[in-house]
Design a protein around this motif. Structure first.
Motif, PDB file in Angstrom:
ATOM      1  N   PRO A   1      43.132  17.888  82.678  1.00  0.00           N
ATOM      2  CA  PRO A   1      44.281  18.610  83.133  1.00  0.00           C
ATOM      3  C   PRO A   1      44.172  20.235  82.957  1.00  0.00           C
ATOM      4  O   PRO A   1      43.657  20.619  81.916  1.00  0.00           O
ATOM      5  CB  PRO A   1      45.524  18.324  82.612  1.00  0.00           C
ATOM      6  CG  PRO A   1      45.194  17.838  81.498  1.00  0.00           C
ATOM      7  CD  PRO A   1      43.591  16.972  81.522  1.00  0.00           C
ATOM      8  N   ARG A   2      44.309  20.831  84.073  1.00  0.00           N
ATOM      9  CA  ARG A   2      44.113  22.546  83.983  1.00  0.00           C
ATOM     10  C   ARG A   2      45.475  23.005  83.004  1.00  0.00           C
ATOM     11  O   ARG A   2      46.276  22.348  83.180  1.00  0.00           O
ATOM     12  CB  ARG A   2      44.094  23.300  85.273  1.00  0.00           C
ATOM     13  CG  ARG A   2      42.720  23.120  86.047  1.00  0.00           C
ATOM     14  CD  ARG A   2      42.722  23.943  87.202  1.00  0.00           C
ATOM     15  NE  ARG A   2      41.535  24.030  87.771  1.00  0.00           N
ATOM     16  CZ  ARG A   2      40.879  23.188  88.758  1.00  0.00           C
ATOM     17  NH1 ARG A   2      41.685  22.123  89.010  1.00  0.00           N
ATOM     18  NH2 ARG A   2      39.854  23.198  89.070  1.00  0.00           N
ATOM     19  N   ILE A   3      45.265  24.077  82.222  1.00  0.00           N
ATOM     20  CA  ILE A   3      46.379  24.782  81.722  1.00  0.00           C
ATOM     21  C   ILE A   3      47.213  25.415  82.694  1.00  0.00           C
ATOM     22  O   ILE A   3      48.571  24.994  82.584  1.00  0.00           O
ATOM     23  CB  ILE A   3      45.950  25.900  80.787  1.00  0.00           C
ATOM     24  CG1 ILE A   3      44.908  25.025  79.548  1.00  0.00           C
ATOM     25  CG2 ILE A   3      46.997  26.571  80.229  1.00  0.00           C
ATOM     26  CD1 ILE A   3      44.524  26.265  78.564  1.00  0.00           C
TER      27      ILE A   3
ATOM     28  N   VAL B   1      37.787  33.973  77.084  1.00  0.00           N
ATOM     29  CA  VAL B   1      36.359  34.065  76.388  1.00  0.00           C
ATOM     30  C   VAL B   1      35.531  32.826  76.979  1.00  0.00           C
ATOM     31  O   VAL B   1      34.213  32.998  76.875  1.00  0.00           O
ATOM     32  CB  VAL B   1      36.587  33.967  74.824  1.00  0.00           C
ATOM     33  CG1 VAL B   1      35.435  33.982  74.183  1.00  0.00           C
ATOM     34  CG2 VAL B   1      37.601  35.085  74.539  1.00  0.00           C
ATOM     35  N   THR B   2      36.114  31.732  77.498  1.00  0.00           N
ATOM     36  CA  THR B   2      35.347  30.661  77.742  1.00  0.00           C
ATOM     37  C   THR B   2      34.406  30.921  79.126  1.00  0.00           C
ATOM     38  O   THR B   2      33.579  30.243  79.505  1.00  0.00           O
ATOM     39  CB  THR B   2      36.136  29.487  78.255  1.00  0.00           C
ATOM     40  OG1 THR B   2      36.998  29.684  79.182  1.00  0.00           O
ATOM     41  CG2 THR B   2      36.971  29.236  77.040  1.00  0.00           C
ATOM     42  N   CYS B   3      35.100  31.838  80.069  1.00  0.00           N
ATOM     43  CA  CYS B   3      34.491  32.124  81.264  1.00  0.00           C
ATOM     44  C   CYS B   3      34.337  31.100  82.309  1.00  0.00           C
ATOM     45  O   CYS B   3      33.460  30.996  82.866  1.00  0.00           O
ATOM     46  CB  CYS B   3      33.213  32.820  81.106  1.00  0.00           C
ATOM     47  SG  CYS B   3      33.623  34.639  80.599  1.00  0.00           S
ATOM     48  N   ASP B   4      35.108  30.166  82.251  1.00  0.00           N
ATOM     49  CA  ASP B   4      34.970  28.990  82.937  1.00  0.00           C
ATOM     50  C   ASP B   4      35.799  29.406  84.591  1.00  0.00           C
ATOM     51  O   ASP B   4      37.118  29.135  84.693  1.00  0.00           O
ATOM     52  CB  ASP B   4      35.984  27.543  82.522  1.00  0.00           C
ATOM     53  CG  ASP B   4      35.076  27.014  81.391  1.00  0.00           C
ATOM     54  OD1 ASP B   4      33.796  27.177  81.396  1.00  0.00           O
ATOM     55  OD2 ASP B   4      35.598  26.349  80.498  1.00  0.00           O
ATOM     56  N   VAL B   5      35.153  29.617  85.488  1.00  0.00           N
ATOM     57  CA  VAL B   5      35.560  30.365  86.735  1.00  0.00           C
ATOM     58  C   VAL B   5      36.439  28.868  87.127  1.00  0.00           C
ATOM     59  O   VAL B   5      35.723  27.783  87.639  1.00  0.00           O
ATOM     60  CB  VAL B   5      34.627  30.778  87.569  1.00  0.00           C
ATOM     61  CG1 VAL B   5      34.980  30.969  89.106  1.00  0.00           C
ATOM     62  CG2 VAL B   5      33.908  32.115  86.977  1.00  0.00           C
ATOM     63  N   GLU B   6      37.631  29.271  87.691  1.00  0.00           N
ATOM     64  CA  GLU B   6      38.392  28.326  88.234  1.00  0.00           C
ATOM     65  C   GLU B   6      38.428  26.918  87.523  1.00  0.00           C
ATOM     66  O   GLU B   6      38.448  25.909  87.916  1.00  0.00           O
ATOM     67  CB  GLU B   6      37.922  27.711  89.673  1.00  0.00           C
ATOM     68  CG  GLU B   6      38.072  28.758  90.719  1.00  0.00           C
ATOM     69  CD  GLU B   6      37.605  28.737  92.021  1.00  0.00           C
ATOM     70  OE1 GLU B   6      36.930  27.836  92.348  1.00  0.00           O
ATOM     71  OE2 GLU B   6      37.941  29.774  92.809  1.00  0.00           O
ATOM     72  N   GLY B   7      38.566  26.985  86.139  1.00  0.00           N
ATOM     73  CA  GLY B   7      38.621  26.119  85.139  1.00  0.00           C
ATOM     74  C   GLY B   7      39.884  25.820  84.622  1.00  0.00           C
ATOM     75  O   GLY B   7      40.870  25.330  85.470  1.00  0.00           O
ATOM     76  N   ALA B   8      40.167  25.842  83.477  1.00  0.00           N
ATOM     77  CA  ALA B   8      41.369  25.545  82.852  1.00  0.00           C
ATOM     78  C   ALA B   8      42.599  26.525  83.566  1.00  0.00           C
ATOM     79  O   ALA B   8      43.670  25.899  83.462  1.00  0.00           O
ATOM     80  CB  ALA B   8      41.288  25.547  81.538  1.00  0.00           C
ATOM     81  N   LEU B   9      42.179  27.679  83.894  1.00  0.00           N
ATOM     82  CA  LEU B   9      43.082  28.542  84.582  1.00  0.00           C
ATOM     83  C   LEU B   9      42.526  28.829  85.779  1.00  0.00           C
ATOM     84  O   LEU B   9      41.680  29.588  86.145  1.00  0.00           O
ATOM     85  CB  LEU B   9      43.099  30.044  83.700  1.00  0.00           C
ATOM     86  CG  LEU B   9      43.623  29.533  82.139  1.00  0.00           C
ATOM     87  CD1 LEU B   9      43.254  30.783  81.360  1.00  0.00           C
ATOM     88  CD2 LEU B   9      45.081  29.597  82.179  1.00  0.00           C
TER      89      LEU B   9
END
Length: 931
Positions: A335-337, A362-370
């Motif tokens: 699940p995404r935040i 800081v994670t820089c997950d593009v279109e990831g958790a956020l």
């Protein structure tokens, strides 16, 4: 005939020694302008020099200077040599650089250590992974990210990472970002004055700044509380939320502690009131994740069945925090935040006054958790505006903002594994201890074969290679080379060493172009008559960068097509007034028309610019600049008229003998008309011991005061550029000029070469000269100059037997043309190099510099830059210095490394620094001496 001593005798003899292992530290990809980290510190290198030779690629951006590595015992090199068998870097290198090193010696087994970003099957680096696999041989790839060792609990943990520094810098960026976000809300907060981390020289300095910011925040809050007249804080308390529990979040937490934040539990968030400190809250997963049905959180269950969980961040956390520092990992299927829908709902419920106004991911997950964090930022442009005006930072190279500290930490962690790799390169066996096991886990490729855990990546490589063959990949860099003459060969070689370049050689001599291509990959040929404007336009439109070896007057026509089609142009010719008129139009179309990228002009200017950078950096000024350059034959090839042979355009050489010149020497200005240039030559130029040289002034030297940043011409004692020849050249060439052989007005050519001389003299002397009277008129006109008569006989221009050993003349032109064109064609045949003959290139700059505040040139210092390059069996010195320089410049343009636009020469560092580096790599080195 003057016979200068051989230039071969001047070649230095070099003796090389080499350790069994050679370690090389790469320069990071120049496109990563902020990547200043190094995998090993100079101190670490010093510990290795008794076990291996160490090469360090020169880099002025690196946090540790070249001089520190040199002092540690390393050899500073422009490019790693073929001897290197262990290559260290931080981020992944350019694919072309990997191929270049592998191709330099395919017999050398090499181990590469880096963050390669290949082991997860990242599509953008499949090409890089492919480079280490067959047909390459003996290549091993070790990924820093996979260096893991068992902890006390038996779980594998990374042993060399930058996570703590990413979190630490991320916290600093987040606090600075918070100050900006609050200002947009109308609130001036002390965090607004916290500079970004990269502005501090060390971690300790950064920590001190954080403490000052925290103290200033506390002081401002206390003042506000004690003075009711101050505007109340309508925004509520500043609250920083922090996700994650690893090294990243630890680094962030440590820096927030330096800022003196007040830590609170997440359950306290709804009840916080403004206070003297910034609040911070660690957000464990159970604070924002719960089961979809019955609520609650179980870590083991969550990772086993993530589909059973959902995020409650939007309701539980977002309404109460000002800034989120996100340091928790995320994978697809979890699940995404916050989804985009969650953000829309949050903004709607907040009615434009949401609490959360800043995010540092800081994670820089593009279109990831956020999900709404949809693109990266950079250190140059660290923020973008997200939904509802939220300021978002998502830079993926945060540790490089504190490069020395982060590199020192990383070097210490990496060192045991580098030492072991060096030992194994020296022949020591694998002992299978913890270090060897860690290295084994990190090997993606071993001896050009994928490791067992990474065999699945072969399918990706195969697919990539298949699409490569059918052209489904993004287009290669397309280079159009116009012309196939004397200097084209080395340029073609440079281009074809790059697997990402598709070269088209277009020439009106198709056989010549096909000989250059020799049926090699990534190159094609086409017949092109430049006078066919439509065909020229079509050829230009099909390329990304156009490289023109055409005669200089044709460049303007090519340039107009480049502007029309939005293509860049690179030439070796001087920037003409006609070309300069295109400057504004080229800039408007974002087009670069880059000239003067050959030898002279070209390397001469680049070498001068490198010296001037140091002059300015040291706070000095130039009071004198004298420069000489020329291409000459070796002694064995110089026993001919003019003591000269042609490795460059004969027409260009002859034209240079007619140019007006202007310069300054010994404080006096000089203007020389073209018709007087050869007579007013410099008869004895002493530069290289034993070489009998003379010279002539080279065009207008005065503009170079501005081009090179030398200062005002008025303040210079000398400003001179000249062309070198062997002694005797100018006198003989001036005689040719007097006979009309350098004339520019078209004439009818008679049926013989003596008839051509007679026709040229008729035009030059203003009276008819008959062929049968030719010898008498020549003797009368030149006072029976014996050397001239011998030369005319050698060139078949007198009605007598051909000189012994002289090549036969070419056919006469069928159509009327200027004598200088006909004479150039004759000289190109008569003064051509034989297969066993070689040329040389000479360049010498002499600067006089003084401290910037000096008057009357007190404290004068001499600075010289010199180049002596000799041709060989593969290529002439002239073709190497012109063709390779031109190609290296064009590739920098194609790679997007040159930012300037419009009409210019190689006067910006993004041109000259890179080209000089590449030239040194192939052995063309301008040697500087500061006396």
């Amino acid at each position: 005939m003057i016979r200068p001593p051989t230039l071969r005798a001047l070649r230095p003899r070099v003796t090389m020694t080499r350790s069994l292992a050679t370690l090389g530290i790469r320069r990071e990809d120049p496109r990563r302008v902020w990547e200043r980290r190094s995998p090993l510190t100079p101190e670490a290198v010093a510990q290795l020099t008794d076990k291996a030779s160490v090469e360090v690629e020169s880099c002025s951006r690196r946090c540790f200077p070249d001089s520190a590595y040199a002092a540690a015992g390393a050899k500073i090199v422009p490019k790693l040599s073929k001897d290197v068998n262990l290559v260290l870097g931080i981020k992944e290198p350019r694919v072309e650089d990997v191929h270049a090193l592998i191709d330099s010696d395919r017999s050398v087994k090499r181990t590469w250590m880096m963050f390669s970003h290949t082991h997860k099957g990242q599509p953008y680096n499949t090409q890089l992974l492919s480079a280490f696999l067959p047909p390459s041989k003996g290549q091993t790839l070790i990924d820093h990210e996979l260096l893991t060792s068992p902890g006390k609990d038996g779980k594998l943990r990374r042993v060399a990472a930058f996570g703590w520094f990413a979190g630490a810098v991320g916290a600093g960026e987040a606090l600075s970002l918070t100050g900006q976000a609050l200002l947009r809300r109308g609130m001036s907060h002390p965090l607004l004055h916290l500079a970004r981390p990269f502005t501090y020289t060390s971690l300790d300095e950064f920590k001190a700044a954080l403490k000052r910011a925290g103290d200033a925040t506390e002081l401002a809050a206390l003042r506000k509380a004690s003075d009711p007249s101050l505007t109340p804080d309508t925004e509520g308390p500043v609250v920083i939320g922090l996700t994650g529990a690893g090294n990243v979040s630890t680094g962030s937490r440590d820096m927030l502690d330096e800022a003196g934040v007040q830590w609170v539990d997440w359950t306290q968030l709804p009840n916080l009131k403004p206070g003297p400190k910034i609040y911070a809250c660690a957000l464990p997963p159970y604070s924002y994740l719960q089961r979809k049905t019955v609520g609650g959180y179980d870590r083991i269950e969550y990772y086993a069945h993530p589909d059973m969980y959902e995020s409650t961040f939007t309701e539980r956390i977002a309404p109460y925090i000002t800034t989120l520092i996100h340091g928790a990992g995320w994978q697809e299927g979890f699940p995404r935040i916050m989804t985009n829908a969650d953000m829309d709902r949050y903004l709607a419920e907040s009615k434009g006054k949401q609490k959360m106004i800043a995010l540092q991911d800081v994670t820089c997950d593009v279109e990831g958790a956020l999900e709404f964090m949809n693109h990266y930022t950079t250190i140059d442009e660290p923020v973008f505006e997200g939904p509802g005006g939220i300021l978002i930072g998502s830079t993926d190279v945060l540790p490089t903002e504190l490069p020395a500290d982060s590199s020192t930490y990383f070097s210490g962690r990496l060192m045991p594994y580098v030492e072991r790799a060096v030992e194994q390169a020296n022949g020591k066996p694998i002992v299978n201890d913890d270090i060897d096991q860690t290295l084994e886990r990190a090997r993606i490729v071993s001896n050009s074969e994928l490791g067992e855990k990474h065999e699945w990546l072969q399918e990706n490589v195969d697919k990539w290679r298949a699409t490569q063959s059918v052209g489904l990949l993004p287009q290669k860099k397309k280079v159009l080379l116009l012309g196939s003459g004397l200097v084209a060969g080395p340029a073609v070689e440079v281009f074809l060493k790059r697997p990402d370049v598709q070269l088209v050689i277009a020439s009106n001599n198709l056989a010549e172009a096909e000989a250059l291509a020799r049926n090699r990959r990534n190159v094609s040929t086409r017949s092109l008559d430049v006078s066919d404007n439509a065909a020229l336009g079509e050829a230009v439109a099909g390329a990304d960068v156009i490289v023109s070896l055409l005669p200089a007057p044709m460049h303007v026509q090519v340039a107009r097509h480049c502007i029309a089609n939005g293509r860049h142009l690179v030439t070796a010719s001087y920037v003409s007034p006609e070309m300069k008129e295109l400057d504004a139009e080229a800039k408007a179309k974002d087009v670069l028309l880059l000239g003067e990228c050959g030898l002279d002009p070209g390397i001469d200017s680049m070498a001068a610019m490198r010296i001037m950078e140091r002059v300015h950096k040291e706070g000095k000024k130039v009071v004198s600049f004298v420069s000489w350059c020329g291409g000459l034959p070796e002694a064995s090839a110089s026993n001919v008229p003019l003591a000269y042979k042609f490795s460059w355009s004969p027409k260009a050489v002859l034209t240079a003998s007619l140019n007006d010149a202007e310069f300054k020497l010994n404080g006096e200005m000089h203007k020389v008309r073209g018709q007087d240039l050869l007579r007013e030559h410099f008869p004895d130029v002493k530069l290289w011991r034993g070489l009998a040289l003379e010279g002539v002034a080279n065009r207008d030297s005065l503009p170079y005061a501005e081009k090179y940043g030398l200062g005002s011409v008025r303040d210079l004692r000398d400003l001179f550029r000249g062309t070198l020849r062997y002694q005797g050249f100018s006198h003989l060439m001036d005689r040719f000029r007097a006979l009309g052989l350098l004339g520019t007005e078209k004439i009818e050519v008679a049926g013989s070469w003596p008839g051509f001389l007679a026709a040229s003299m008729t035009l030059a002397l203003g009276r008819e000269v008959k062929e049968e009277d030719l010898l008498a008129v020549v003797e009368e006109t030149t006072s029976a100059d014996e050397e001239l008569l011998e030369a005319l006989q050698y060139f078949s221009l007198l009605p007598s037997k051909a000189a012994t050993g002289a090549p036969a003349p070419p056919a006469l032109p069928k159509m009327p043309q200027a004598p200088i064109d006909t004479f150039a064609a004759l000289l190109s045949k008569k003064l051509a190099y034989a297969n066993d003959e070689h040329d040389a290139v000479l360049l010498h700059h002499a600067f006089k510099v003084v401290p910037a505040g000096s008057s009357d040139w007190v404290g004068e210092q001499t600075v010289t830059a010199s180049l002596l390059c000799t041709g060989d069996e593969r290529a002439s010195a002239m073709s190497t210095t012109v063709g390779c320089t031109l190609a290296f410049a064009a590739l920098r343009v194609a790679d997007g490394l040159v930012q300037v636009r419009g009409v210019t020469g190689p006067y910006t560092k993004d041109v000259w620094a890179g080209v000089l580096d590449e030239l040194e790599h192939i052995g063309v080195k301008v040697k500087e001496r500061w006396v």
